[in-house]
Design a protein around this motif. Structure first.
Motif, short mmCIF file in Angstrom:
data_model
loop_
_atom_site.label_atom_id
_atom_site.label_comp_id
_atom_site.label_asym_id
_atom_site.label_seq_id
_atom_site.Cartn_x
_atom_site.Cartn_y
_atom_site.Cartn_z
N ILE A 140 88.82 41.84 41.70
CA ILE A 140 87.61 41.37 41.03
C ILE A 140 87.58 41.87 39.59
O ILE A 140 87.18 41.15 38.67
N ASN A 141 88.02 43.10 39.38
CA ASN A 141 88.04 43.62 38.02
C ASN A 141 89.03 42.84 37.15
O ASN A 141 88.78 42.58 35.97
N TYR A 142 90.17 42.44 37.75
CA TYR A 142 91.12 41.60 37.02
C TYR A 142 90.45 40.28 36.61
O TYR A 142 90.56 39.85 35.46
N LEU A 143 89.75 39.66 37.55
CA LEU A 143 89.08 38.39 37.25
C LEU A 143 88.01 38.59 36.17
O LEU A 143 87.84 37.76 35.28
N ARG A 144 87.30 39.69 36.26
CA ARG A 144 86.24 39.98 35.29
C ARG A 144 86.78 39.99 33.85
O ARG A 144 86.10 39.58 32.92
N TYR A 145 88.02 40.43 33.71
CA TYR A 145 88.62 40.54 32.39
C TYR A 145 89.52 39.37 32.03
O TYR A 145 90.08 39.35 30.93
N ASN A 146 89.66 38.38 32.93
CA ASN A 146 90.62 37.31 32.67
C ASN A 146 90.10 35.89 32.90
O ASN A 146 90.80 34.93 32.59
N MET A 147 88.89 35.73 33.42
CA MET A 147 88.36 34.39 33.62
C MET A 147 87.79 33.86 32.30
O MET A 147 86.78 34.35 31.80
N ARG A 148 88.45 32.85 31.77
CA ARG A 148 88.07 32.34 30.45
C ARG A 148 86.65 31.77 30.44
O ARG A 148 85.95 31.88 29.43
N SER A 149 86.21 31.20 31.55
CA SER A 149 84.87 30.61 31.59
C SER A 149 83.78 31.66 31.49
O SER A 149 82.62 31.33 31.19
N GLN A 150 84.12 32.92 31.74
CA GLN A 150 83.13 33.99 31.61
C GLN A 150 83.30 34.77 30.31
O GLN A 150 82.33 35.15 29.67
N ILE A 151 84.55 34.98 29.91
CA ILE A 151 84.82 35.73 28.69
C ILE A 151 84.26 35.00 27.47
O ILE A 151 83.73 35.63 26.54
N PHE A 152 84.37 33.67 27.49
CA PHE A 152 83.99 32.89 26.31
C PHE A 152 82.69 32.12 26.49
O PHE A 152 82.46 31.11 25.83
N ALA A 153 81.83 32.61 27.37
CA ALA A 153 80.54 31.95 27.60
C ALA A 153 79.42 32.97 27.58
O ALA A 153 79.61 34.14 27.92
N LYS A 154 78.25 32.53 27.21
CA LYS A 154 77.08 33.41 27.19
C LYS A 154 76.77 33.94 28.58
O LYS A 154 76.92 33.24 29.58
N SER A 155 76.32 35.16 28.65
CA SER A 155 75.94 35.80 29.91
C SER A 155 74.79 35.06 30.59
O SER A 155 73.97 34.41 29.93
N ILE A 156 74.71 35.18 31.91
CA ILE A 156 73.60 34.60 32.66
C ILE A 156 72.29 35.22 32.17
O ILE A 156 72.17 36.44 32.10
N PRO A 157 71.29 34.41 31.81
CA PRO A 157 70.01 34.95 31.32
C PRO A 157 69.36 35.89 32.32
O PRO A 157 69.43 35.68 33.54
#
Length: 413
Positions: A265-282
């Motif tokens: 999960i930590n790997y995904l947290r640092y490598n999922m482009r849809s999350q890295i380059f998108a605004k955080s959930i309000p």
């Protein structure tokens, strides 16, 4: 050639009907408080098209929490991508509570389910890896597979023998590619309502080396003793390596999450482009999600009420001779025969004369000559809703069989 020219000439298999269907059969507008009865074009309808499984959309505690959080923080907070400036204690609290609920070490939030699972597949697999997936996986998974530059093998829906065949092919391939194997399936298939054969798939780990990703969007909150999902229902939650869920169904909100081993999960947290380059959930959504999860866990009677309604509706349909396939979840399909104009004429009759609003599925989503009505029972429906719906379908099916809906084209409403 102007690139837009082809778009105007060919609207696509669904879009070709847009002129006649828009606003009624496509893009209809339901109004009023979300629930089993809503307004459509000024009249009350019994609604079976909302994935509000547990009835949380208008739960008073949910509404109060959402309103207070919006008033306290506004929709802008936190500002920026989560990795850069968009993290909060509430985001991390929600991840911890979800991990505990799912029985997994860690969880990462996803802004949207559709883009989230696509991005996860993209982050996990490189061109040396093989993805083996069920033929009826959701469109979001298929689009994620399209991003994959390596091999992918499809197995017939819920066919374990064919899955073994594809796993043998994949195993042979990775001997030379140096990659690994990811198997992707669903906990509950959203169209037919049948559960994925998670127990049988997990058992294949004794003979093959692979990791298992399960999309349990329709299972979260509805399946298993505690509502933790289809893996819990089948006793194999611990065998699922990555568990994807969404808040858009039982959670009656938006957003999603992925749960699994902490390191992955930590790997995904640092490598999922849809999350890295998108605004955080309000923040109001995150705080609202916390309330929803807490209610799911504290009030099992919501799931019990859902299943009471599911059993009444599905038994009533079967007793009246309807084919609802092999569903063993709340998703309730009704399989009928007819062409697109017939399907729309029947839908029009159901809505206008019986006040029943439900979704129809026709070609190209399913083969020509077939019609599927997909009903989604919720904890908010009551016995009268069910009885009126059973009566409506009994009468309209008789009309369909008698060719009363034989029209030349989609009705204009």
């Amino acid at each position: 050639m102007d690139i837009f020219e082809k778009l105007l000439k060919h609207m696509g298999p669904i879009g070709e009907h847009s002129e006649r269907a828009h606003g009624y059969f496509a893009f209809p507008k339901l109004e009023g408080e979300i629930g089993p009865r809503m307004q459509f074009r000024g009249n009350e309808k019994i609604v079976w098209s909302l994935n509000n499984y547990l009835g949380l959309a208008n739960h008073p505690e949910v509404r109060a929490t959402d309103a207070k959080a919006a008033a306290d923080y506004g929709l802008a907070t936190p500002m920026g991508a989560r990795m850069m400036s968009g993290n909060t204690n509430y985001h991390e609290q929600l991840e911890k509570e979800l991990s505990d609920y799912m029985g997994k070490e860690d969880t990462t939030l996803l802004n949207y389910g559709y883009q989230g699972i696509m991005s996860a597949i993209d982050a996990i697999c490189n061109r040396r890896d093989v993805i083996v997936y069920d033929a009826e996986c959701h469109a979001s998974i298929i689009d994620g597979l399209r991003l994959h530059q390596g091999h992918r093998y499809v197995f017939k829906h819920n066919d374990i023998e064919d899955l073994e065949k594809q796993l043998r092919r994949a195993t042979e391939y990775i001997k030379t590619s140096g990659g690994g194997i990811l198997v992707v399936t669903e906990g509950v298939f959203g169209m037919a309502g049948d559960q994925g054969k998670l127990k049988e798939i997990a058992a294949l780990k004794d003979n093959f080396e692979f990791r298992l990703l399960v999309d349990d969007a329709h299972g979260f909150g509805t399946m298993g003793k505690t509502g933790a999902g289809t893996g819990e229902e089948q006793g194999v939650q611990d065998k699922i390596d990555l568990l994807f869920n969404t808040f858009a169904k039982s959670g009656a909100s938006i957003g999603a999450f992925m749960s699994g081993d902490k390191a992955i999960i930590n790997y995904l947290r640092y490598n999922m482009r849809s999350q890295i380059f998108a605004k955080s959930i309000p923040l109001p959504l995150v705080i609202g999600h916390l309330k929803r999860v807490q209610l799911m866990r504290a009030h099992p009677e919501m799931k019990a009420k859902l299943w009471s309604n599911v059993n009444k509706l599905q038994k009533g349909l079967r007793d009246r001779g309807f084919n609802i396939g092999s569903t063993n979840s709340p998703v309730t399909p009704i399989y009928l025969e007819g062409d697109i104009p017939e399907a729309t004429a029947m839908c029009l009759d159901l809505r206008e004369n019986y006040n029943i609003f439900c979704s129809i599925v026709v070609y190209p989503v399913i083969p020509k000559g077939q019609i599927i009505y997909r009903l989604i029972p919720t904890a908010a429906h009551n016995d009268e809703d069910i009885e009126l719906t059973l009566k409506a379908f009994t009468e309209t099916k008789a009309k369909l069989d008698a060719k009363a809906y034989a029209v030349a084209e989609i009705p204009v409403v």
